[in-house]
Design a protein around this motif. Structure first.
Motif, PDB file in Angstrom:
ATOM      1  N   LYS A  22      -0.570   1.145  -1.541  1.00  0.00           N
ATOM      2  CA  LYS A  22       0.499   1.265  -0.538  1.00  0.00           C
ATOM      3  C   LYS A  22      -0.014   1.964   0.712  1.00  0.00           C
ATOM      4  O   LYS A  22       0.257   1.531   1.839  1.00  0.00           O
ATOM      5  CB  LYS A  22       1.694   2.030  -1.118  1.00  0.00           C
ATOM      6  CG  LYS A  22       2.489   1.261  -2.136  1.00  0.00           C
ATOM      7  CD  LYS A  22       3.579   2.147  -2.737  1.00  0.00           C
ATOM      8  CE  LYS A  22       4.179   1.520  -3.973  1.00  0.00           C
ATOM      9  NZ  LYS A  22       5.073   2.434  -4.692  1.00  0.00           N
ATOM     10  N   SER A  23      -0.778   3.040   0.521  1.00  0.00           N
ATOM     11  CA  SER A  23      -1.278   3.799   1.685  1.00  0.00           C
ATOM     12  C   SER A  23      -2.266   2.981   2.517  1.00  0.00           C
ATOM     13  O   SER A  23      -2.418   3.220   3.712  1.00  0.00           O
ATOM     14  CB  SER A  23      -1.914   5.120   1.251  1.00  0.00           C
ATOM     15  OG  SER A  23      -3.159   4.874   0.621  1.00  0.00           O
ATOM     16  N   LEU A  24      -2.917   2.017   1.889  1.00  0.00           N
ATOM     17  CA  LEU A  24      -3.857   1.138   2.598  1.00  0.00           C
ATOM     18  C   LEU A  24      -3.174  -0.152   3.070  1.00  0.00           C
ATOM     19  O   LEU A  24      -3.846  -1.041   3.590  1.00  0.00           O
ATOM     20  CB  LEU A  24      -5.052   0.791   1.700  1.00  0.00           C
ATOM     21  CG  LEU A  24      -5.932   1.963   1.274  1.00  0.00           C
ATOM     22  CD1 LEU A  24      -6.930   1.529   0.207  1.00  0.00           C
ATOM     23  CD2 LEU A  24      -6.640   2.551   2.495  1.00  0.00           C
ATOM     24  N   SER A  25      -1.859  -0.241   2.872  1.00  0.00           N
ATOM     25  CA  SER A  25      -1.073  -1.427   3.244  1.00  0.00           C
ATOM     26  C   SER A  25      -1.585  -2.703   2.578  1.00  0.00           C
ATOM     27  O   SER A  25      -1.620  -3.766   3.197  1.00  0.00           O
ATOM     28  CB  SER A  25      -1.029  -1.600   4.764  1.00  0.00           C
ATOM     29  OG  SER A  25      -0.437  -0.484   5.373  1.00  0.00           O
ATOM     30  N   VAL A  26      -2.029  -2.550   1.327  1.00  0.00           N
ATOM     31  CA  VAL A  26      -2.502  -3.713   0.561  1.00  0.00           C
ATOM     32  C   VAL A  26      -1.331  -4.220  -0.282  1.00  0.00           C
ATOM     33  O   VAL A  26      -0.816  -3.487  -1.128  1.00  0.00           O
ATOM     34  CB  VAL A  26      -3.685  -3.335  -0.359  1.00  0.00           C
ATOM     35  CG1 VAL A  26      -4.092  -4.509  -1.231  1.00  0.00           C
ATOM     36  CG2 VAL A  26      -4.853  -2.817   0.462  1.00  0.00           C
ATOM     37  N   PRO A  27      -0.901  -5.471  -0.037  1.00  0.00           N
ATOM     38  CA  PRO A  27       0.178  -5.998  -0.874  1.00  0.00           C
ATOM     39  C   PRO A  27      -0.342  -6.240  -2.291  1.00  0.00           C
ATOM     40  O   PRO A  27      -1.487  -6.640  -2.475  1.00  0.00           O
ATOM     41  CB  PRO A  27       0.554  -7.320  -0.202  1.00  0.00           C
ATOM     42  CG  PRO A  27      -0.563  -7.665   0.708  1.00  0.00           C
ATOM     43  CD  PRO A  27      -1.363  -6.429   0.961  1.00  0.00           C
TER      44      PRO A  27
END
Length: 130
Positions: A22-27
Motif C-alpha cells: 500500500k505504501s508503495l502504491s502497488v495494487p
C-alpha cells in the motif's frame, strides 16, 4: 485482538507486507483465487491372507474410513484382484449413527464378504490365480 486478524490477514507478516505494498502504491489481491493440485503418493497394501486359488481375504474388526478409501483405490487400480472381506460383524455401522453397515458398503462397492470365518466355498472355488 491481533490487528492482522482484525484487517483480514492471517498473520502479522501478511499484514506488514500488505502495508508495504500500500505504501508503495502497488495494487494487489489477497487470497482471491484458489489453485487446485493433486497429491499422488505411492502406497503399499499388504493383504491379510492369500488363498491358493488367488482369492485375497482381508479380515476386519473395525472398517474405518481410511481402510474404505484404500480399498476403493486398490480396486480401481487393480481390478484383476479378487479381494474379499471377513468381518467380525458385517452389520456394524461404518460410523456412529450411520444407516450404512460394513456389508452395505461392500454390496454398494462390489465386494464379496462374510462374517467370522472364511466360507469353505471360497477355499474350494476356482479363483484368479496369479
Amino acid at each position: 485482538m491481533n490487528n492482522s486478524l482484525k484487517y483480514g490477514y492471517r498473520s502479522g507478516l501478511e499484514d506488514r507486507i500488505s502495508e508495504q505494498l500500500k505504501s508503495l502504491s502497488v495494487p494487489f489481491k489477497y487470497e482471491e483465487f484458489k489453485i487446485k493440485y493433486e497429491v499422488h503418493e505411492i502406497r503399499t497394501y499388504t493383504p491379510d491372507f492369500e488363498l491358493p486359488n488367488g482369492i485375497i481375504v482381508e479380515s476386519k474388526g473395525r472398517f474405518v474410513a481410511a481402510d474404505r478409501k484404500k480399498h476403493l483405490l486398490v480396486k480401481k487400480q487393480h481390478p484383476e484382484l479378487d479381494i474379499r472381506f471377513v468381518f467380525s460383524n458385517s452389520k456394524a455401522k461404518i460410523t456412529k449413527g450411520s444407516k450404512t453397515s460394513y456389508g452395505d458398503w461392500c454390496d454398494k462397492n462390489g465386494y464379496i464378504y462374510a462374517d467370522k470365518l472364511i466360507p469353505e466355498e471360497w477355499i474350494r472355488e476356482d479363483g484368479k490365480k496369479k
